[in-house]
Design an enzyme around this catalytic site. Sequence first.
Site, short mmCIF file in Angstrom:
data_model
loop_
_atom_site.label_atom_id
_atom_site.label_comp_id
_atom_site.label_asym_id
_atom_site.label_seq_id
_atom_site.Cartn_x
_atom_site.Cartn_y
_atom_site.Cartn_z
N HIS A 182 -8.09 0.29 11.20
CA HIS A 182 -8.68 0.98 10.05
C HIS A 182 -9.72 0.08 9.39
O HIS A 182 -9.69 -1.15 9.53
CB HIS A 182 -7.57 1.35 9.07
N THR A 184 -10.03 -1.11 6.60
CA THR A 184 -9.55 -2.17 5.71
C THR A 184 -8.94 -3.35 6.44
O THR A 184 -8.60 -4.36 5.82
CB THR A 184 -8.50 -1.61 4.74
N LYS A 185 -8.79 -3.25 7.75
CA LYS A 185 -8.10 -4.29 8.50
C LYS A 185 -9.05 -5.44 8.88
O LYS A 185 -10.27 -5.30 8.85
CB LYS A 185 -7.47 -3.69 9.76
N VAL A 186 -8.44 -6.57 9.26
CA VAL A 186 -9.22 -7.74 9.67
C VAL A 186 -10.19 -7.38 10.79
O VAL A 186 -11.36 -7.75 10.76
CB VAL A 186 -8.26 -8.87 10.11
N PHE A 187 -9.67 -6.69 11.80
CA PHE A 187 -10.51 -6.18 12.88
C PHE A 187 -10.53 -4.67 12.76
O PHE A 187 -9.48 -4.02 12.75
CB PHE A 187 -9.94 -6.59 14.25
#
Length: 368
Positions: A182, A184-187
Amino acid sequence: MIERKIPVTQPFLPPLEEFIPYLEQIWENKWLTNNGPFHQQLEAALCEYLGIEHIALFTNGTIALVTALQALRITGEVITTPYSFVATSHALLWNDLKPVFVDIDPYTCNIDPSKIEAAITPHTTAIMPVHCYGNPCGVEAIQKIADNYGLRVIYDAAHAFGVNYKGQSLLQHGDLSVLSFHATKVFNTFEGGAVICPDAKTKQRIDYLKNFGFADEITVTAPGINGKMSEINAAFGLLQLKHIDKAISQRQLIDTLYRDELKGIRGIYIPTQPPNATRNYSYFPILVEEDYPLTRDELYQKLKENGILSRRYFYPLISDMPMYRGQPSASPTNLFNARVIATKILCLPIFADLSTEAILTITSIIKS
């Protein structure tokens, strides 16, 4: 008050001009989905980067969770944590499964393995823990319980991209692990997710399930779903991988600065870093204790008034939500630690482009 609001997170976006050639290639191929060339390249690149053998890409992490449970033919009751994003338990309900909540360890915020065994019934078929904030669960203890009782283990690893534990990928533990890509995630791949599979046969079944159950043009093997990742998402993921190490390094610097600035503040507790594990710095959680001058919610509001959008991850507990609170395992007496942590937790903004000035503004408000 600062003029521009600081969000709790913000997606890392590589230079736009670097993405244009990928789009041009998609336009030339006219292949937008259904296991296209960029999709295949991203699967191979992620296997190499993450240190795994098989991965199935999905349109998002929630559909990946739903499909993972389908792939292992999970039935009955599934032991899980109340301290997570709602998608963890929602995936169970979508499969007509009963979530059984177990309390968390107050230091890791992960499910407490010592309390799992007491929750097992003749209807229990699986355990679905969460690597909260990217902290590894007690994987050895959980696996031992699963082996003793013949249970499957599916990890919600939405926070755990790139995390290694004892020298190998954390994603190799359990029967399956599920990632979220998603925004908002790091990747991230804008929207996306993946299931890490232990072998080619399992990956094939999951690939069938995410494409309506089609095994070939005329053969449908199961009532599958449409969970395929598009070529645009896959192409963006390939570009993101080129920058991911730099993005994580920037997050690490932010984490270090936060820890330095917040050190020694009475009533502010910063969870310790997990041993034997690498970190991806996906979140920066703090606990607002009783001896801090403000309550957690008062500090949350104070930051908000100054344009800083922290988040109470995870409050309320999943077990307190209307569709779950009627479960016997949702009883407050059963989830003491989770309930206490949920009233104290506050995740501060962290993302690769967060400036030093912004961090000093945030920490000065907390200090004052």
